[in-house]
Design a protein around this motif. Structure first.
Motif, PDB file in Angstrom:
ATOM      1  N   THR A   1       0.839  -1.193   0.000  1.00  0.00           N
ATOM      2  CA  THR A   1       0.000   0.000   0.000  1.00  0.00           C
ATOM      3  C   THR A   1       0.875   1.245   0.000  1.00  0.00           C
ATOM      4  O   THR A   1       2.068   1.188   0.315  1.00  0.00           O
ATOM      5  N   GLY A   2       0.265   2.356  -0.350  1.00  0.00           N
ATOM      6  CA  GLY A   2       0.997   3.625  -0.344  1.00  0.00           C
ATOM      7  C   GLY A   2       2.204   3.592  -1.270  1.00  0.00           C
ATOM      8  O   GLY A   2       2.125   3.159  -2.422  1.00  0.00           O
ATOM      9  N   GLY A   3       3.350   3.968  -0.732  1.00  0.00           N
ATOM     10  CA  GLY A   3       4.563   4.046  -1.523  1.00  0.00           C
ATOM     11  C   GLY A   3       5.097   2.716  -1.989  1.00  0.00           C
ATOM     12  O   GLY A   3       5.915   2.660  -2.915  1.00  0.00           O
ATOM     13  N   THR A   4       4.656   1.617  -1.352  1.00  0.00           N
ATOM     14  CA  THR A   4       5.152   0.296  -1.765  1.00  0.00           C
ATOM     15  C   THR A   4       4.251  -0.375  -2.793  1.00  0.00           C
ATOM     16  O   THR A   4       4.563  -1.479  -3.259  1.00  0.00           O
ATOM     17  N   ALA A   5       3.157   0.264  -3.161  1.00  0.00           N
ATOM     18  CA  ALA A   5       2.220  -0.360  -4.089  1.00  0.00           C
ATOM     19  C   ALA A   5       2.883  -0.662  -5.429  1.00  0.00           C
ATOM     20  O   ALA A   5       2.780  -1.786  -5.951  1.00  0.00           O
ATOM     21  N   GLU A   6       3.576   0.321  -5.983  1.00  0.00           N
ATOM     22  CA  GLU A   6       4.195   0.092  -7.290  1.00  0.00           C
ATOM     23  C   GLU A   6       5.379  -0.855  -7.199  1.00  0.00           C
ATOM     24  O   GLU A   6       5.694  -1.568  -8.150  1.00  0.00           O
TER      25      GLU A   6
ATOM     26  N   ASP B   1      -7.934   0.336  -4.444  1.00  0.00           N
ATOM     27  CA  ASP B   1      -7.694   1.761  -4.228  1.00  0.00           C
ATOM     28  C   ASP B   1      -6.562   1.947  -3.217  1.00  0.00           C
ATOM     29  O   ASP B   1      -6.723   1.645  -2.039  1.00  0.00           O
ATOM     30  N   GLY B   2      -5.407   2.402  -3.705  1.00  0.00           N
ATOM     31  CA  GLY B   2      -4.277   2.660  -2.820  1.00  0.00           C
ATOM     32  C   GLY B   2      -3.338   1.491  -2.628  1.00  0.00           C
ATOM     33  O   GLY B   2      -2.429   1.572  -1.804  1.00  0.00           O
ATOM     34  N   GLY B   3      -3.535   0.398  -3.376  1.00  0.00           N
ATOM     35  CA  GLY B   3      -2.650  -0.726  -3.144  1.00  0.00           C
ATOM     36  C   GLY B   3      -2.641  -1.753  -4.266  1.00  0.00           C
ATOM     37  O   GLY B   3      -3.410  -1.684  -5.222  1.00  0.00           O
ATOM     38  N   VAL B   4      -1.730  -2.720  -4.115  1.00  0.00           N
ATOM     39  CA  VAL B   4      -1.550  -3.822  -5.065  1.00  0.00           C
ATOM     40  C   VAL B   4      -1.379  -5.105  -4.272  1.00  0.00           C
ATOM     41  O   VAL B   4      -0.773  -5.093  -3.191  1.00  0.00           O
ATOM     42  N   TRP B   5      -1.903  -6.211  -4.775  1.00  0.00           N
ATOM     43  CA  TRP B   5      -1.712  -7.509  -4.147  1.00  0.00           C
ATOM     44  C   TRP B   5      -1.271  -8.519  -5.182  1.00  0.00           C
ATOM     45  O   TRP B   5      -1.510  -8.343  -6.380  1.00  0.00           O
ATOM     46  N   PHE B   6      -0.611  -9.567  -4.721  1.00  0.00           N
ATOM     47  CA  PHE B   6      -0.413 -10.718  -5.601  1.00  0.00           C
ATOM     48  C   PHE B   6      -0.397 -11.997  -4.775  1.00  0.00           C
ATOM     49  O   PHE B   6      -0.085 -11.992  -3.579  1.00  0.00           O
ATOM     50  N   VAL B   7      -0.761 -13.082  -5.447  1.00  0.00           N
ATOM     51  CA  VAL B   7      -0.828 -14.406  -4.834  1.00  0.00           C
ATOM     52  C   VAL B   7       0.076 -15.335  -5.636  1.00  0.00           C
ATOM     53  O   VAL B   7       0.030 -15.347  -6.875  1.00  0.00           O
ATOM     54  N   THR B   8       0.881 -16.097  -4.944  1.00  0.00           N
ATOM     55  CA  THR B   8       1.787 -17.056  -5.589  1.00  0.00           C
ATOM     56  C   THR B   8       1.901 -18.281  -4.692  1.00  0.00           C
ATOM     57  O   THR B   8       1.680 -18.181  -3.476  1.00  0.00           O
ATOM     58  N   PRO B   9       2.199 -19.451  -5.252  1.00  0.00           N
ATOM     59  CA  PRO B   9       2.341 -20.636  -4.397  1.00  0.00           C
ATOM     60  C   PRO B   9       3.411 -20.446  -3.330  1.00  0.00           C
ATOM     61  O   PRO B   9       4.462 -19.841  -3.583  1.00  0.00           O
ATOM     62  N   TRP B  10       3.145 -20.948  -2.158  1.00  0.00           N
ATOM     63  CA  TRP B  10       4.091 -20.872  -1.048  1.00  0.00           C
ATOM     64  C   TRP B  10       5.290 -21.769  -1.340  1.00  0.00           C
ATOM     65  O   TRP B  10       5.140 -22.917  -1.758  1.00  0.00           O
ATOM     66  N   LEU B  11       6.500 -21.239  -1.131  1.00  0.00           N
ATOM     67  CA  LEU B  11       7.707 -22.034  -1.326  1.00  0.00           C
ATOM     68  C   LEU B  11       8.066 -22.703  -0.004  1.00  0.00           C
ATOM     69  O   LEU B  11       8.430 -22.034   0.963  1.00  0.00           O
ATOM     70  N   ALA B  12       7.961 -24.023   0.031  1.00  0.00           N
ATOM     71  CA  ALA B  12       8.192 -24.772   1.264  1.00  0.00           C
ATOM     72  C   ALA B  12       9.665 -25.103   1.423  1.00  0.00           C
ATOM     73  O   ALA B  12      10.351 -25.428   0.456  1.00  0.00           O
ATOM     74  N   GLY B  13      10.138 -25.012   2.655  1.00  0.00           N
ATOM     75  CA  GLY B  13      11.511 -25.369   2.955  1.00  0.00           C
ATOM     76  C   GLY B  13      12.194 -24.295   3.779  1.00  0.00           C
ATOM     77  O   GLY B  13      11.708 -23.166   3.889  1.00  0.00           O
ATOM     78  N   PRO B  14      13.336 -24.632   4.370  1.00  0.00           N
ATOM     79  CA  PRO B  14      14.066 -23.651   5.180  1.00  0.00           C
ATOM     80  C   PRO B  14      14.806 -22.652   4.303  1.00  0.00           C
ATOM     81  O   PRO B  14      15.165 -22.935   3.158  1.00  0.00           O
ATOM     82  N   SER B  15      15.041 -21.476   4.852  1.00  0.00           N
ATOM     83  CA  SER B  15      15.875 -20.487   4.170  1.00  0.00           C
ATOM     84  C   SER B  15      17.344 -20.854   4.365  1.00  0.00           C
ATOM     85  O   SER B  15      17.690 -21.693   5.211  1.00  0.00           O
ATOM     86  N   THR B  16      18.215 -20.216   3.602  1.00  0.00           N
ATOM     87  CA  THR B  16      19.649 -20.445   3.773  1.00  0.00           C
ATOM     88  C   THR B  16      20.063 -20.123   5.206  1.00  0.00           C
ATOM     89  O   THR B  16      20.867 -20.839   5.817  1.00  0.00           O
ATOM     90  N   TRP B  17      19.523 -19.056   5.757  1.00  0.00           N
ATOM     91  CA  TRP B  17      19.802 -18.676   7.144  1.00  0.00           C
ATOM     92  C   TRP B  17      19.467 -19.812   8.098  1.00  0.00           C
ATOM     93  O   TRP B  17      20.228 -20.130   9.011  1.00  0.00           O
ATOM     94  N   GLN B  18      18.327 -20.459   7.872  1.00  0.00           N
ATOM     95  CA  GLN B  18      17.910 -21.548   8.757  1.00  0.00           C
ATOM     96  C   GLN B  18      18.778 -22.786   8.583  1.00  0.00           C
ATOM     97  O   GLN B  18      19.086 -23.476   9.563  1.00  0.00           O
TER      98      GLN B  18
END
Length: 281
Positions: free
Chosen positions: A51-56, A79-96
């Motif tokens: 939303t706001g400044g992060t919408a674009e 109005d005032g924002g953008v959304w998107f949906v994508t499949p969840w990526l399962a698994g640990p991050s490199t940090w984890q």
């Protein structure tokens, strides 16, 4: 836990159509951008709302995901924002994956395999003509099959394009000196580069192994609370030494040479695979 933006209800419908009746968990929320994990009986989706400044910025990331092979995305505006949906990526991050290493509990073989996987994922992205622009310890997800998928493409660009008017930098602690200089001195818009990605990639692996950013701010007189602008200026001037903490010397010695190299002397992401493989457990 925050409440899901009612204005972005269409995103819930998209996720529910794919996953079934949803349970929502807020994963992150900062500066107008929030990420939700939407779990249903038929699958799990990720919902991002800007939303706001992060919408674009959110819209730009959705556009990148739409162009990348192996990723799927559905996006919309309100109005005032953008959304998107994508499949969840399962698994640990490199940090984890590196957590046992940081705790002194072993796990170096698994960590090296993860490091190679992350380097390979970045190398593939580069070979496909992209620059990621914001590699961080949490931005690689390691699947059970050893495949690594990347996250957070808000500052990614196709080579030959500049999809923003102003680039102010992403994770300052992993910013290559030449990129910090361009951000400070211009001209804008600043283009991210593959060489800067490799610097951030080496810094990411250093951080995952040690639990600390690569640079020793304290020795440079930059304590907690130092403004980001001042830190970026010091990085651009190469006035901050690398940390002397070396819990994993065999890996860090190799990463150190990458972090100290100029953009023309750094290995490519593909070459960094060989550098990491030479470490051994």
């Amino acid at each position: 836990m925050g409440e899901f933006a009612p204005e972005a209800a269409e995103a819930l419908k998209v996720a529910e159509a794919a996953c079934g009746q949803l349970e929502l968990e807020e994963i992150s929320s900062r500066r107008g951008s929030s990420v939700w994990k939407a779990t249903g009986p038929r699958g799990i989706a990720s919902i991002k709302v800007g939303t706001g400044g992060t919408a674009e910025v959110t819209a730009r990331e959705a556009s990148v995901l739409d162009q990348l092979p192996g990723y799927t995305v559905t996006a919309g505006r309100f109005d005032g924002g953008v959304w998107f949906v994508t499949p969840w990526l399962a698994g640990p991050s490199t940090w984890q994956v590196f957590r046992p290493v940081r705790k002194g509990e072993g796990g170096r073989d698994d960590a090296l395999a993860a490091a190679v996987g992350l380097c390979r994922a970045v190398a593939v992205l580069h070979a496909e003509g992209w620059v990621h622009g914001d590699l961080q310890p949490q931005h690689g997800i390691h699947g059970d099959d050893g495949t690594v998928r990347l996250l957070d493409f808000a500052w990614s660009r196709k080579a030959g394009t500049t999809p923003w008017m102003t680039f102010d930098g992403t994770m300052v602690h992993l910013t290559a000196p030449e990129l910090a200089t361009r951000i400070i001195t211009g001209p804008q818009p600043v283009d991210t580069t593959r060489a800067a990605d490799v610097h951030a990639l080496a810094g990411t692996l250093w951080t995952c192994a040690t639990g600390h950013w690569p640079l020793d701010y304290e020795s440079a007189g930059l304590g907690r609370g130092t403004p980001m602008k001042v830190i970026r200026e010091a990085i651009a001037a190469k006035a901050v030494p690398l940390s002397s903490l070396t819990p994993w010397p065999a890996l860090q010695t190799r990463l150190r040479s990458v972090l100290l190299a100029g953009p023309d002397d750094r290995p490519t992401a593909a070459e960094l695979i060989t550098v990491v493989q030479a470490v051994g457990g």
